[in-house]
Write an enzyme that holds these catalytic residues in place. Structure first.
Site, PDB file in Angstrom:
ATOM      1  N   HIS A  72      34.769  15.266  45.095  1.00 56.59           N
ATOM      2  CA  HIS A  72      36.005  16.029  45.313  1.00 56.59           C
ATOM      3  C   HIS A  72      36.749  15.477  46.529  1.00 56.59           C
ATOM      4  CE1 HIS A  72      35.624  19.972  42.845  1.00 56.59           C
ATOM      5  NE2 HIS A  72      35.225  18.921  42.169  1.00 56.59           N
ATOM      6  N   TYR A 201      40.284  28.030  47.983  1.00 57.51           N
ATOM      7  CA  TYR A 201      39.967  29.043  48.995  1.00 57.51           C
ATOM      8  C   TYR A 201      41.205  29.929  49.149  1.00 57.51           C
ATOM      9  CZ  TYR A 201      35.797  26.406  50.502  1.00 57.51           C
ATOM     10  OH  TYR A 201      34.575  25.778  50.556  1.00 57.51           O
ATOM     11  N   PRO A 310      28.893  31.194  54.566  1.00 57.28           N
ATOM     12  CA  PRO A 310      29.052  30.099  53.604  1.00 57.28           C
ATOM     13  C   PRO A 310      30.475  29.539  53.472  1.00 57.28           C
ATOM     14  CG  PRO A 310      28.692  32.181  52.451  1.00 57.28           C
ATOM     15  CD  PRO A 310      28.514  32.463  53.902  1.00 57.28           C
ATOM     16  N   LYS A 314      28.442  24.671  54.962  1.00 57.42           N
ATOM     17  CA  LYS A 314      27.738  23.831  55.936  1.00 57.42           C
ATOM     18  C   LYS A 314      26.223  23.991  55.987  1.00 57.42           C
ATOM     19  CE  LYS A 314      30.870  21.391  57.774  1.00 57.42           C
ATOM     20  NZ  LYS A 314      31.124  20.949  56.389  1.00 57.42           N
ATOM     21  N   TYR A 402      35.393  19.933  57.292  1.00 60.92           N
ATOM     22  CA  TYR A 402      34.877  20.203  55.949  1.00 60.92           C
ATOM     23  C   TYR A 402      34.047  19.038  55.418  1.00 60.92           C
ATOM     24  CZ  TYR A 402      34.704  22.527  51.436  1.00 60.92           C
ATOM     25  OH  TYR A 402      34.261  23.184  50.315  1.00 60.92           O
TER      26      TYR A 402
HETATM   27  P1  RFL Z   1      15.865  27.786  52.449  1.00 57.79           P
HETATM   28  O1  RFL Z   1      16.593  27.171  51.357  1.00 57.79           O
HETATM   29  O2  RFL Z   1      16.010  29.252  52.668  1.00 57.79           O
HETATM   30  O3  RFL Z   1      14.329  27.457  52.219  1.00 57.79           O
HETATM   31  C1  RFL Z   1      13.295  28.082  52.950  1.00 57.79           C
HETATM   32  C2  RFL Z   1      12.045  28.053  52.105  1.00 57.79           C
HETATM   33  O4  RFL Z   1      10.947  28.558  52.851  1.00 57.79           O
HETATM   34  C3  RFL Z   1      10.194  29.439  52.034  1.00 57.79           C
HETATM   35  N1  RFL Z   1       9.443  30.330  52.917  1.00 57.79           N
HETATM   36  C4  RFL Z   1       8.118  30.210  53.149  1.00 57.79           C
HETATM   37  N2  RFL Z   1       7.198  29.351  52.674  1.00 57.79           N
HETATM   38  C5  RFL Z   1       5.919  29.503  53.089  1.00 57.79           C
HETATM   39  N3  RFL Z   1       5.529  30.477  53.966  1.00 57.79           N
HETATM   40  C6  RFL Z   1       6.425  31.371  54.457  1.00 57.79           C
HETATM   41  N4  RFL Z   1       6.027  32.317  55.304  1.00 57.79           N
HETATM   42  C7  RFL Z   1       7.790  31.245  54.054  1.00 57.79           C
HETATM   43  N5  RFL Z   1       8.931  31.942  54.347  1.00 57.79           N
HETATM   44  C8  RFL Z   1       9.905  31.373  53.654  1.00 57.79           C
HETATM   45  C9  RFL Z   1      11.231  30.099  51.178  1.00 57.79           C
HETATM   46  O5  RFL Z   1      10.696  30.662  49.983  1.00 57.79           O
HETATM   47  C10 RFL Z   1      12.170  28.946  50.880  1.00 57.79           C
HETATM   48  O6  RFL Z   1      11.814  28.227  49.730  1.00 57.79           O
HETATM   49  O7  RFL Z   1      16.176  27.073  53.839  1.00 57.79           O
HETATM   50  P2  RFL Z   1      16.581  25.527  54.189  1.00 57.79           P
HETATM   51  O8  RFL Z   1      15.655  24.574  53.511  1.00 57.79           O
HETATM   52  O9  RFL Z   1      16.752  25.500  55.641  1.00 57.79           O
HETATM   53  O10 RFL Z   1      17.984  25.335  53.471  1.00 57.79           O
HETATM   54  C11 RFL Z   1      19.125  26.022  53.916  1.00 57.79           C
HETATM   55  C12 RFL Z   1      20.060  26.282  52.762  1.00 57.79           C
HETATM   56  O11 RFL Z   1      19.347  26.896  51.712  1.00 57.79           O
HETATM   57  C13 RFL Z   1      21.263  27.151  53.159  1.00 57.79           C
HETATM   58  O12 RFL Z   1      21.713  26.808  54.433  1.00 57.79           O
HETATM   59  C14 RFL Z   1      22.433  27.002  52.170  1.00 57.79           C
HETATM   60  O13 RFL Z   1      22.097  27.523  50.916  1.00 57.79           O
HETATM   61  C15 RFL Z   1      23.682  27.707  52.694  1.00 57.79           C
HETATM   62  N6  RFL Z   1      24.798  27.687  51.737  1.00 57.79           N
HETATM   63  C16 RFL Z   1      25.587  26.573  51.596  1.00 57.79           C
HETATM   64  N7  RFL Z   1      25.321  25.459  52.307  1.00 57.79           N
HETATM   65  C17 RFL Z   1      26.047  24.328  52.107  1.00 57.79           C
HETATM   66  O14 RFL Z   1      25.799  23.331  52.772  1.00 57.79           O
HETATM   67  N8  RFL Z   1      27.085  24.259  51.204  1.00 57.79           N
HETATM   68  C18 RFL Z   1      27.421  25.342  50.454  1.00 57.79           C
HETATM   69  O15 RFL Z   1      28.323  25.231  49.613  1.00 57.79           O
HETATM   70  C19 RFL Z   1      26.685  26.563  50.662  1.00 57.79           C
HETATM   71  N9  RFL Z   1      26.975  27.647  49.944  1.00 57.79           N
HETATM   72  C20 RFL Z   1      25.073  28.803  50.946  1.00 57.79           C
HETATM   73  C21 RFL Z   1      26.181  28.752  50.053  1.00 57.79           C
HETATM   74  C22 RFL Z   1      24.288  29.944  51.001  1.00 57.79           C
HETATM   75  C23 RFL Z   1      24.592  31.012  50.195  1.00 57.79           C
HETATM   76  N10 RFL Z   1      23.729  32.104  50.277  1.00 57.79           N
HETATM   77  C24 RFL Z   1      23.144  32.715  49.166  1.00 57.79           C
HETATM   78  C25 RFL Z   1      23.162  32.451  51.580  1.00 57.79           C
HETATM   79  C26 RFL Z   1      26.506  29.829  49.255  1.00 57.79           C
HETATM   80  C27 RFL Z   1      25.737  30.969  49.336  1.00 57.79           C
HETATM   81  C28 RFL Z   1      26.158  32.124  48.474  1.00 57.79           C
HETATM   82  C1  PHB Z   2      29.531  27.057  46.002  1.00 56.03           C
HETATM   83  O1  PHB Z   2      29.947  26.314  45.118  1.00 56.03           O
HETATM   84  O2  PHB Z   2      28.545  27.802  45.823  1.00 56.03           O
HETATM   85  C2  PHB Z   2      30.217  27.096  47.301  1.00 56.03           C
HETATM   86  C3  PHB Z   2      31.269  26.220  47.537  1.00 56.03           C
HETATM   87  C4  PHB Z   2      31.928  26.269  48.744  1.00 56.03           C
HETATM   88  C5  PHB Z   2      31.550  27.168  49.717  1.00 56.03           C
HETATM   89  C6  PHB Z   2      30.484  28.026  49.490  1.00 56.03           C
HETATM   90  C7  PHB Z   2      29.817  27.999  48.275  1.00 56.03           C
HETATM   91  O3  PHB Z   2      32.229  27.218  50.877  1.00 56.03           O
END
Ligand code: RFL
Ligand code: PHB
Length: 408
Positions: A72, A201, A310, A314, A402
């Site tokens: 993108h 957005y 989110p 990042k 971004y």
């Molecule tokens: P995770 O993915 O939460 O993984 C942590 C893992 O640890 C496990 N765990 C354990 N395992 C063993 N023993 C324990 N005691 C444990 N406690 C926990 C968990 O089960 C899990 O598998 O953390 P990590 O690896 O640091 O990754 C971070 C990302 O997941 C997070 O920052 C992103 O998802 C945030 N995020 C986005 N980030 C982006 O860069 N671009 C995006 O577009 C974006 N969109 C988003 C997002 C997060 C969202 N939510 C749901 C918070 C959109 C959403 C809606």
């Molecule tokens: C997504 O596709 O889940 C998404 C994209 C952009 C964001 C957050 C989530 O800023």
């Protein structure tokens, strides 16, 4: 059980770290509390910065991403029924982002790890990190009904925002910086091609809305050619700002589409296509940083150390930055005997973390409507958006944030 690096958590941070270490000839064991299906299906991020794409390719996990990910070159800002496109390559000297879901990144890394990496144990819950301030830290964990000990040279807590690793750092040595927002995101997946070919957005008096997309997971292309799937084959990923504490079930499907349509409305007659909603959930919004990200031989990476709302996309990209920094530092230590980079780990990561915190906060406050927003604040938001739409300097600032801050 004994290993060089004990990794807690098989999210993107833990899985990528295991891969980086494997490629550097350093052994590790990954402990993950949930089962494989759960980890592979947890819907989250969708946007990968160029730096993240480069790292995934470099570790050998880029093959399917190159085939199915979608490059993108911009996003659209929508406000007061107007549309403004931000052109990333033109503003940043060629940078872009890639739409490829976190679920797919995790699936690719898990498959590689199981094929040729060190042990990755699912349903292995870490209970505590012990001896973090000694030369031989360990992780106590439960697996197949038994309590076991993983003895390590280093432990990396990649266990997300509710993990146990950070609890091993004495409270008097840590500082927490935190902000919660009085709203969350209601996210849906819908079986309909996205109504726009880039992310939208939208700032609206009724609240924020985001249009995003996902490759069609159930219809993966088996072919090997390095070409993106056509946009028409993607499904829609959409988000609505909702009040804090909202239960996703409070929202009926029709109501969700009606609200999205209102918030995305333009004066040029743009249309939002509707389709069956296949998934629905609410995410709270939080900014959080725990400093330092290291205590003795325990290192924190990803959401275990910091959370961003989110809006800036990042979180996953920051997690990648942390583990790349750790893997480089440990490799340097093993090759030269110098702990200089390991000692600088927390400081190195936090510089980038705070830039991402700032950017995510700016994007969040630019586009969301707080429940107690005053007419003055509404006008300021519109003025900030107008500024981005009319000043190349302001627009460049957004595009640089971004597409991502450099790793070094
Ligand atoms: P995770 O993915 O939460 O993984 C942590 C893992 O640890 C496990 N765990 C354990 N395992 C063993 N023993 C324990 N005691 C444990 N406690 C926990 C968990 O089960 C899990 O598998 O953390 P990590 O690896 O640091 O990754 C971070 C990302 O997941 C997070 O920052 C992103 O998802 C945030 N995020 C986005 N980030 C982006 O860069 N671009 C995006 O577009 C974006 N969109 C988003 C997002 C997060 C969202 N939510 C749901 C918070 C959109 C959403 C809606
Ligand atoms: C997504 O596709 O889940 C998404 C994209 C952009 C964001 C957050 C989530 O800023």
């Amino acid at each position: 059980m004994r290993t060089t690096v004990g990794i807690i958590g098989a999210g993107p941070a833990g899985l990528l770290l295991a891969r980086l270490l494997h490629n550097a000839g350093i052994d590790s064991v990954v402990l993950e509390s949930r089962d494989r299906a759960y980890v592979e299906q947890r819907q989250r991020a969708g946007i990968l910065e160029q730096g993240t794409v480069d790292v995934l390719r470099a570790v050998g996990a880029g093959e399917r991403m190159d085939r199915e990910g979608l490059r993108h070159d911009g996003i659209e800002l929508r406000y007061a029924k107007k549309r403004h496109r931000v052109d990333f390559p033109a503003l940043t000297g060629g940078r872009s982002v890639t739409v490829y879901a976190q679920t797919e990144v995790c699936k690719d890394l898990i498959a590689l790890q199981l094929k040729e990496g060190g042990p990755l144990l699912f349903e292995a819950e870490a209970l505590a990190v012990e001896g973090a301030d000694t030369d031989s830290p360990s992780v106590r964990f439960r697996h197949e009904g038994r309590e076991e000990l993983l003895e390590c040279d280093y432990v990396v807590g990649c266990d997300g925002s509710w993990g146990v690793a950070r609890k091993a750092i004495p409270a008097e040595l840590t500082r927490v910086f935190e902000r919660t927002y009085p709203f969350g995101w209601l996210g849906i997946l819908a079986d309909v091609p996205p109504s726009h070919d880039e992310l939208v957005y939208a700032r609206h008096d009724r609240g924020f809305a985001l249009l995003s997309m996902r490759p069609p997971v159930s219809r993966h292309h088996p072919s090997k050619e390095v070409a993106s799937l056509p946009i028409e084959s993607f499904v829609s990923r959409l988000y609505l700002q909702v009040p804090e504490g909202t239960d996703a079930e409070e929202w009926g499907d029709q109501e969700i589409w009606d609200e999205l349509e209102r918030r995305f409305e333009t004066e040029d007659g743009w249309r939002l296509e509707r389709g069956p909603i296949t998934q629905k959930s609410v995410t709270p919004m939080r900014s959080y940083v725990q400093e330092p990200m290291r205590y003795g031989r325990l290192f924190l990476a990803g959401d275990a150390a910091h959370i961003v709302p989110p809006t800036g996309a990042k979180g996953l990209n920051l997690a990648v930055g942390d583990v790349v920094t750790f893997a480089r530092a440990l490799t340097y230590q093993q090759e030269t005997g110098s702990a200089e980079l390991l000692d600088a780990y927390s400081e190195t990561c936090l510089r980038r973390v705070w830039q991402a915190e700032r950017f995510s906060y700016d994007m969040t406050t630019l586009l969301h409507r707080a429940p107690d927003a005053t007419p003055f604040e509404d006008r300021l938001q519109l003025a900030r958006l107008e500024r981005i739409a009319s000043s190349r300097a302001a627009e460049t600032d957004l595009a640089e944030g971004y597409t991502g801050f450099p790793l070094d």
